[in-house]
Design a protein around this motif. Structure first.
Motif, PDB file in Angstrom:
ATOM      1  N   ALA A 192     -20.818  -4.080  -9.495  1.00  0.00           N
ATOM      2  CA  ALA A 192     -21.037  -3.011 -10.469  1.00  0.00           C
ATOM      3  C   ALA A 192     -21.650  -3.531 -11.754  1.00  0.00           C
ATOM      4  O   ALA A 192     -22.220  -2.760 -12.542  1.00  0.00           O
ATOM      5  CB  ALA A 192     -19.717  -2.309 -10.769  1.00  0.00           C
ATOM      6  N   THR A 193     -21.543  -4.814 -11.974  1.00  0.00           N
ATOM      7  CA  THR A 193     -22.060  -5.389 -13.223  1.00  0.00           C
ATOM      8  C   THR A 193     -23.230  -6.343 -12.974  1.00  0.00           C
ATOM      9  O   THR A 193     -24.362  -6.066 -13.338  1.00  0.00           O
ATOM     10  CB  THR A 193     -20.941  -6.116 -13.981  1.00  0.00           C
ATOM     11  N   ARG A 194     -22.948  -7.479 -12.337  1.00  0.00           N
ATOM     12  CA  ARG A 194     -23.971  -8.505 -12.143  1.00  0.00           C
ATOM     13  C   ARG A 194     -23.929  -9.021 -10.706  1.00  0.00           C
ATOM     14  O   ARG A 194     -22.910  -8.912 -10.032  1.00  0.00           O
ATOM     15  CB  ARG A 194     -23.713  -9.687 -13.086  1.00  0.00           C
ATOM     16  N   PRO A 195     -25.010  -9.613 -10.217  1.00  0.00           N
ATOM     17  CA  PRO A 195     -24.983 -10.220  -8.886  1.00  0.00           C
ATOM     18  C   PRO A 195     -23.992 -11.381  -8.836  1.00  0.00           C
ATOM     19  O   PRO A 195     -23.766 -12.071  -9.823  1.00  0.00           O
ATOM     20  CB  PRO A 195     -26.423 -10.716  -8.693  1.00  0.00           C
ATOM     21  N   GLU A 196     -23.411 -11.583  -7.648  1.00  0.00           N
ATOM     22  CA  GLU A 196     -22.524 -12.713  -7.411  1.00  0.00           C
ATOM     23  C   GLU A 196     -23.116 -13.604  -6.325  1.00  0.00           C
ATOM     24  O   GLU A 196     -23.884 -13.159  -5.480  1.00  0.00           O
ATOM     25  CB  GLU A 196     -21.141 -12.236  -6.955  1.00  0.00           C
ATOM     26  N   VAL A 197     -22.717 -14.888  -6.360  1.00  0.00           N
ATOM     27  CA  VAL A 197     -23.148 -15.854  -5.351  1.00  0.00           C
ATOM     28  C   VAL A 197     -21.917 -16.398  -4.643  1.00  0.00           C
ATOM     29  O   VAL A 197     -20.815 -16.416  -5.203  1.00  0.00           O
ATOM     30  CB  VAL A 197     -23.960 -17.005  -5.973  1.00  0.00           C
ATOM     31  N   PHE A 198     -22.111 -16.848  -3.410  1.00  0.00           N
ATOM     32  CA  PHE A 198     -21.021 -17.402  -2.617  1.00  0.00           C
ATOM     33  C   PHE A 198     -21.008 -18.912  -2.766  1.00  0.00           C
ATOM     34  O   PHE A 198     -22.019 -19.582  -2.529  1.00  0.00           O
ATOM     35  CB  PHE A 198     -21.199 -17.029  -1.144  1.00  0.00           C
ATOM     36  N   LEU A 201     -15.357 -18.805  -2.762  1.00  0.00           N
ATOM     37  CA  LEU A 201     -15.223 -17.600  -3.567  1.00  0.00           C
ATOM     38  C   LEU A 201     -16.588 -17.043  -3.933  1.00  0.00           C
ATOM     39  O   LEU A 201     -17.617 -17.713  -3.816  1.00  0.00           O
ATOM     40  CB  LEU A 201     -14.438 -17.876  -4.841  1.00  0.00           C
ATOM     41  N   TRP A 202     -16.583 -15.774  -4.342  1.00  0.00           N
ATOM     42  CA  TRP A 202     -17.764 -15.129  -4.910  1.00  0.00           C
ATOM     43  C   TRP A 202     -17.613 -15.140  -6.426  1.00  0.00           C
ATOM     44  O   TRP A 202     -16.540 -14.820  -6.955  1.00  0.00           O
ATOM     45  CB  TRP A 202     -17.879 -13.690  -4.430  1.00  0.00           C
ATOM     46  N   GLN A 203     -18.672 -15.518  -7.135  1.00  0.00           N
ATOM     47  CA  GLN A 203     -18.659 -15.528  -8.591  1.00  0.00           C
ATOM     48  C   GLN A 203     -20.025 -15.141  -9.129  1.00  0.00           C
ATOM     49  O   GLN A 203     -21.054 -15.384  -8.460  1.00  0.00           O
ATOM     50  CB  GLN A 203     -18.325 -16.931  -9.131  1.00  0.00           C
ATOM     51  N   THR A 204     -20.044 -14.602 -10.326  1.00  0.00           N
ATOM     52  CA  THR A 204     -21.325 -14.461 -10.995  1.00  0.00           C
ATOM     53  C   THR A 204     -21.792 -15.860 -11.382  1.00  0.00           C
ATOM     54  O   THR A 204     -20.961 -16.758 -11.612  1.00  0.00           O
ATOM     55  CB  THR A 204     -21.224 -13.603 -12.264  1.00  0.00           C
ATOM     56  N   PRO A 205     -23.085 -16.088 -11.464  1.00  0.00           N
ATOM     57  CA  PRO A 205     -23.558 -17.406 -11.896  1.00  0.00           C
ATOM     58  C   PRO A 205     -22.969 -17.836 -13.243  1.00  0.00           C
ATOM     59  O   PRO A 205     -22.617 -19.006 -13.424  1.00  0.00           O
ATOM     60  CB  PRO A 205     -25.072 -17.214 -11.968  1.00  0.00           C
ATOM     61  N   ALA A 206     -22.845 -16.879 -14.164  1.00  0.00           N
ATOM     62  CA  ALA A 206     -22.310 -17.219 -15.489  1.00  0.00           C
ATOM     63  C   ALA A 206     -20.869 -17.700 -15.392  1.00  0.00           C
ATOM     64  O   ALA A 206     -20.470 -18.662 -16.064  1.00  0.00           O
ATOM     65  CB  ALA A 206     -22.407 -16.007 -16.417  1.00  0.00           C
ATOM     66  N   ASP A 207     -20.058 -17.047 -14.550  1.00  0.00           N
ATOM     67  CA  ASP A 207     -18.659 -17.459 -14.407  1.00  0.00           C
ATOM     68  C   ASP A 207     -18.556 -18.818 -13.736  1.00  0.00           C
ATOM     69  O   ASP A 207     -17.681 -19.628 -14.074  1.00  0.00           O
ATOM     70  CB  ASP A 207     -17.884 -16.419 -13.599  1.00  0.00           C
ATOM     71  N   SER A 227     -30.007  -7.874 -10.821  1.00  0.00           N
ATOM     72  CA  SER A 227     -29.694  -7.262  -9.534  1.00  0.00           C
ATOM     73  C   SER A 227     -30.195  -8.139  -8.397  1.00  0.00           C
ATOM     74  O   SER A 227     -31.064  -8.998  -8.582  1.00  0.00           O
ATOM     75  CB  SER A 227     -30.337  -5.876  -9.421  1.00  0.00           C
ATOM     76  N   VAL A 228     -29.633  -7.896  -7.220  1.00  0.00           N
ATOM     77  CA  VAL A 228     -30.082  -8.600  -6.018  1.00  0.00           C
ATOM     78  C   VAL A 228     -31.544  -8.287  -5.736  1.00  0.00           C
ATOM     79  O   VAL A 228     -32.317  -9.160  -5.337  1.00  0.00           O
ATOM     80  CB  VAL A 228     -29.192  -8.211  -4.822  1.00  0.00           C
ATOM     81  N   ALA A 229     -31.928  -7.036  -5.946  1.00  0.00           N
ATOM     82  CA  ALA A 229     -33.323  -6.650  -5.704  1.00  0.00           C
ATOM     83  C   ALA A 229     -34.273  -7.462  -6.568  1.00  0.00           C
ATOM     84  O   ALA A 229     -35.349  -7.887  -6.109  1.00  0.00           O
ATOM     85  CB  ALA A 229     -33.504  -5.154  -5.971  1.00  0.00           C
ATOM     86  N   ASP A 230     -33.888  -7.716  -7.809  1.00  0.00           N
ATOM     87  CA  ASP A 230     -34.734  -8.516  -8.703  1.00  0.00           C
ATOM     88  C   ASP A 230     -34.843  -9.955  -8.202  1.00  0.00           C
ATOM     89  O   ASP A 230     -35.918 -10.565  -8.272  1.00  0.00           O
ATOM     90  CB  ASP A 230     -34.157  -8.505 -10.128  1.00  0.00           C
ATOM     91  N   VAL A 231     -33.729 -10.500  -7.704  1.00  0.00           N
ATOM     92  CA  VAL A 231     -33.755 -11.867  -7.174  1.00  0.00           C
ATOM     93  C   VAL A 231     -34.704 -11.951  -5.992  1.00  0.00           C
ATOM     94  O   VAL A 231     -35.561 -12.845  -5.906  1.00  0.00           O
ATOM     95  CB  VAL A 231     -32.338 -12.302  -6.749  1.00  0.00           C
TER      96      VAL A 231
END
Length: 282
Positions: A39-45, A203-209, A237-241
């Protein structure tokens, strides 16, 4: 090129005091950055590698690993950009490009349970649990990716991957990889897990976290992982990536010693040319 943070230090012992007289030839490898929208930012695994592993033990990384000789099997069912296109992206021949894409899909499935394949060119497997035994057989090298996909009636979805980066382990290290980085969206219905012998947690995290955890000492990051996270943090967003226009250039970091600590320098850094034959001392 983005600069690495000055406080990034490699674990002592990762580079020997006496580097090899002749640099080790790096092994081809593939890494996949799985991303998903929130809902806020993309996350990475991300996965924390088991402590004590020969390479990057205890470090937090993306799924990936070395190319297996069977990844070069040209009989693999494939849809999406062809090997010649991937070769142009990663500056290699079609044969290696085939192996890299196959390794990316195979390693992602082995290490996270995410399968970038489907029954045809427009669909993706929604539930990978029926392929549990095949996942274990792939991990044990009892089965090749081409064999698995053929027996399961699936095609590799190369169109779900995007080229992202190309990193080569510094020549000072005794274990080296020539790694191409891909990004891919987590397919709808699938979940990434930590059912792998190579990771102690995931875990899944935003890049910033993820970067904040590194900065606070809660996780260790290698320079390519930190750089990838910092780059991805710029996208909303994922679409932007997935739509990003990336020019992939090979990056070969070097290692220098400053005040008794091991630091990584990148091309363009004033210290980079001083580390041509041995670990520099500052």
């Amino acid at each position: 090129m983005r600069e690495l943070p000055a406080e990034m230090v490699l674990p002592e012992g990762m580079v020997p005091d006496e580097p090899p007289a002749t640099p080790v030839v790096p092994r081809d490898a593939a890494t996949v950055v799985l991303i998903r929208d929130t809902a806020t930012r993309p996350e990475v695994f991300l996965q924390r590698r088991v402590t004590g592993m020969a390479f990057a033990g205890g470090m937090t990384v993306f799924p990936g690993g070395g190319v297996d000789r069977r990844d070069s099997d040209t009989s693999v069912a494939w849809t999406g950009p062809d090997p010649a296109w991937w070769g142009r992206c990663f500056d290699c021949g079609p044969a290696l490009a085939t192996a890299l894409v196959c390794a990316a899909v195979r390693e992602t499935f082995e290490e996270s349970g995410v399968l970038l394949a489907g029954p045809d060119e427009t669909s993706v497997v929604a539930d990978t649990r029926p392929f549990h035994d095949a996942r274990k057989a792939l991990e044990k090298r009892e089965l090749s990716l081409a064999q698995f996909l053929s027996e399961a009636g699936l095609v590799l979805r190369a169109d779900l991957l995007r080229p992202w980066a190309h990193w080569v382990t510094p020549i000072e290290e005794p274990r080296r990889y020539d790694t191409r980085f891909f990004v891919a969206v987590l397919p709808e219905g699938q979940r990434a897990d930590d059912v792998t012998s190579e990771a102690s947690d995931a875990l899944w995290q935003t890049p910033a976290d993820a970067i904040a955890d590194w900065r606070e000492g809660r996780r260790g990051l290698m320079p390519p992982t930190w750089m990838t996270l910092a780059d991805l943090d710029e996208f909303d967003s994922v679409a932007d990536v997935m739509a990003a226009d990336r020019t992939v250039e090979k990056i070969i970091p070097r290692v220098v010693r400053r005040g008794g600590e091991l630091h990584v320098v990148l091309p363009g850094d004033p210290e980079y040319p001083t580390a041509d034959s041995e670990v520099g001392r500052r």
